[in-house]
Write a protein that holds these residues in place. Structure first.
Motif, mmCIF file in Angstrom:
data_model
loop_
_atom_site.group_PDB
_atom_site.id
_atom_site.type_symbol
_atom_site.label_atom_id
_atom_site.label_comp_id
_atom_site.label_asym_id
_atom_site.label_seq_id
_atom_site.Cartn_x
_atom_site.Cartn_y
_atom_site.Cartn_z
ATOM 1 N N GLY A 187 20.357 -3.813 -7.837
ATOM 2 C CA GLY A 187 19.733 -3.504 -9.117
ATOM 3 C C GLY A 187 18.462 -2.687 -8.957
ATOM 4 N N LYS A 188 17.463 -3.065 -9.714
ATOM 5 C CA LYS A 188 16.217 -2.310 -9.732
ATOM 6 C C LYS A 188 15.201 -2.929 -8.771
ATOM 7 N N PRO A 189 14.579 -2.113 -7.895
ATOM 8 C CA PRO A 189 13.564 -2.660 -6.991
ATOM 9 C C PRO A 189 12.419 -3.319 -7.756
ATOM 10 N N LEU A 190 11.789 -4.292 -7.135
ATOM 11 C CA LEU A 190 10.732 -5.045 -7.803
ATOM 12 C C LEU A 190 9.390 -4.321 -7.804
ATOM 13 N N ASN A 191 9.080 -3.673 -6.664
ATOM 14 C CA ASN A 191 7.737 -3.138 -6.434
ATOM 15 C C ASN A 191 6.680 -4.209 -6.689
ATOM 16 N N ASP A 192 6.964 -5.398 -6.176
ATOM 17 C CA ASP A 192 6.125 -6.557 -6.442
ATOM 18 C C ASP A 192 6.529 -7.677 -5.482
ATOM 19 N N VAL A 193 5.904 -8.839 -5.682
ATOM 20 C CA VAL A 193 6.155 -10.033 -4.878
ATOM 21 C C VAL A 193 6.824 -11.092 -5.750
ATOM 22 N N SER A 229 9.735 -15.919 -11.239
ATOM 23 C CA SER A 229 10.560 -15.050 -10.405
ATOM 24 C C SER A 229 12.035 -15.174 -10.761
ATOM 25 N N TRP A 230 12.518 -16.410 -10.919
ATOM 26 C CA TRP A 230 13.915 -16.587 -11.312
ATOM 27 C C TRP A 230 14.182 -15.945 -12.677
ATOM 28 N N ALA A 231 13.230 -16.114 -13.599
ATOM 29 C CA ALA A 231 13.398 -15.517 -14.931
ATOM 30 C C ALA A 231 13.422 -13.995 -14.845
ATOM 31 N N ARG A 232 12.567 -13.453 -14.002
ATOM 32 C CA ARG A 232 12.516 -11.998 -13.845
ATOM 33 C C ARG A 232 13.846 -11.451 -13.320
ATOM 34 N N LEU A 233 14.487 -12.213 -12.443
ATOM 35 C CA LEU A 233 15.776 -11.802 -11.893
ATOM 36 C C LEU A 233 16.943 -12.147 -12.817
ATOM 37 N N ASN A 234 16.630 -12.878 -13.890
ATOM 38 C CA ASN A 234 17.659 -13.353 -14.827
ATOM 39 C C ASN A 234 18.680 -14.235 -14.109
ATOM 40 N N ILE A 235 18.153 -15.098 -13.244
ATOM 41 C CA ILE A 235 18.987 -16.019 -12.473
ATOM 42 C C ILE A 235 18.555 -17.455 -12.766
ATOM 43 N N THR A 236 19.526 -18.300 -13.035
ATOM 44 C CA THR A 236 19.286 -19.738 -13.067
ATOM 45 C C THR A 236 19.745 -20.286 -11.729
ATOM 46 N N PRO A 237 18.824 -20.736 -10.869
ATOM 47 C CA PRO A 237 19.240 -21.159 -9.533
ATOM 48 C C PRO A 237 20.212 -22.326 -9.586
ATOM 49 N N GLU A 238 21.272 -22.223 -8.818
ATOM 50 C CA GLU A 238 22.294 -23.278 -8.783
ATOM 51 C C GLU A 238 21.727 -24.564 -8.180
ATOM 52 N N SER A 294 0.823 -1.218 0.000
ATOM 53 C CA SER A 294 0.000 0.000 0.000
ATOM 54 C C SER A 294 0.855 1.265 0.000
ATOM 55 N N LYS A 295 2.143 1.118 0.286
ATOM 56 C CA LYS A 295 3.041 2.272 0.358
ATOM 57 C C LYS A 295 3.815 2.510 -0.934
ATOM 58 N N ARG A 296 3.553 1.670 -1.948
ATOM 59 C CA ARG A 296 4.212 1.903 -3.235
ATOM 60 C C ARG A 296 3.837 3.291 -3.748
ATOM 61 N N GLY A 297 4.823 3.990 -4.263
ATOM 62 C CA GLY A 297 4.630 5.389 -4.645
ATOM 63 C C GLY A 297 5.350 6.299 -3.673
ATOM 64 N N LYS A 298 5.368 5.882 -2.396
ATOM 65 C CA LYS A 298 6.146 6.612 -1.389
ATOM 66 C C LYS A 298 7.554 6.037 -1.262
ATOM 67 N N VAL A 299 7.667 4.726 -1.518
ATOM 68 C CA VAL A 299 8.938 4.031 -1.345
ATOM 69 C C VAL A 299 8.937 2.803 -2.256
ATOM 70 N N ASP A 300 10.105 2.416 -2.731
ATOM 71 C CA ASP A 300 10.209 1.180 -3.507
ATOM 72 C C ASP A 300 10.121 -0.020 -2.567
ATOM 73 N N ILE A 301 9.396 -1.040 -3.017
ATOM 74 C CA ILE A 301 9.119 -2.217 -2.202
ATOM 75 C C ILE A 301 9.510 -3.476 -2.978
ATOM 76 N N SER A 302 10.164 -4.414 -2.294
ATOM 77 C CA SER A 302 10.405 -5.744 -2.856
ATOM 78 C C SER A 302 10.027 -6.764 -1.782
ATOM 79 N N ILE A 303 9.089 -7.651 -2.099
ATOM 80 C CA ILE A 303 8.654 -8.679 -1.153
ATOM 81 C C ILE A 303 9.123 -10.026 -1.672
#
Length: 270
Positions: free
Chosen positions: A201-207, A253-262, A145-154
């Motif tokens: 990097g860039k905040p997600l502003n998402d879950v 989520s892994w694709a969004r982060l461009n990470i292939t989990p080890e 609910s605070k997005r817009g005031k602060v960047d959020i990553s959950i």
């Protein structure tokens, strides 16, 4: 200017994250004990004695334009979840009031409960059953609910595994049911990769979800893990039944982060 990363709750996970970020950012860590504060200072970390619910002034001195990693679980013995939740919301408000740039909240996939046999994506409806899970959902919703005031990553974490931590050890030798239940685990090294990407990097502003990409039955997996670790294997009923329980889908989520989990395969975790 070097980025400040304030880690509130400098415990097991934070120690791995802090090691990965060392030299890249200025790390500030909070701890509840003087002994731990001194140990962190010896590691070159700016350490503050702080317990949730206490005055936030000293902590807030480090928060303007900083990233705040909120890694304060309620604790298994904490029965006052209303107080925990309110104190977390007050800490969030205090951080926003001094212009914190980015809040990263470590949440849990337990927000989906255990009643479903479905594949759960990042946009699935939460169904918290425990007091802890309900508290996490309340905090998540407040942050969003605070997005817009602060960047959020959950960041919703599955069950934690690391070089010095595996659930098979606590299950060793026990008689357990629901061997057909699917497991959802994530390795700390993959968590660190994700959090480093999010913080630097860039905040997600998402879950997002952090979980392995395969989900064997626990009645098979934990027996195999115990044998590999040379400890007494647990014994499960219902292992031969059809697979049941939720599956945490973290592929997007892994694709969004461009990470292939080890450790995309839990069999690599022991």
């Amino acid at each position: 200017m070097t980025q400040n990363v304030v880690i509130s709750g400098y415990g097991w996970l934070a120690s791995y994250v802090g090691n990965a970020l060392s030299g890249k950012v200025n790390i500030v860590g909070t701890t509840r004990s003087q002994q731990k504060r001194l140990a962190l200072q010896d590691q070159g970390i700016t350490a503050i004695e702080y317990a949730l619910g206490e005055d936030t002034s000293a902590l807030c001195n480090h928060l303007p334009n900083a990233t705040l990693l909120l890694n304060i679980p309620p604790g298994r013995r904490n029965t006052d979840l209303a107080s925990y939740t309110n104190n977390m919301l007050q800490l969030i408000d205090a951080a926003i009031s001094v212009k914190v740039a980015h809040i990263v909240f470590i949440s849990t996939t337990s927000v989906y409960g255990d009643a479903t046999n479905e594949v759960v994506s990042e946009v699935s409806t939460t169904q918290p059953q425990t007091a802890s899970a309900k508290a996490h959902v309340t905090i998540e919703d407040y942050l969003l609910s605070k997005r817009g005031k602060v960047d959020i990553s959950i960041v919703r974490l599955a069950g934690l595994v690391g070089p010095d931590r595996h659930p098979a050890r606590s299950l060793s030798g026990k008689q357990l049911d629901a061997g057909n239940k699917r497991i959802n685990l994530v390795h700390v090294y993959d968590i660190v990769s994700a959090l480093t990407t999010i913080i630097c990097g860039k905040p997600l502003n998402d879950v997002i979800h952090l979980c392995s990409l395969s989900h064997p039955k626990r009645g098979i997996y934990y027996v195999d893990a115990a044998k590999a670790m040379d400890i007494d294997a647990p014994r499960f009923s219902d292992t031969e039944a059809e697979p049941a329980g939720k599956v945490i889908d973290a592929a997007q989520s892994w694709a969004r982060l461009n990470i292939t989990p080890e450790y995309s395969d839990p069999y690599r975790m022991f």
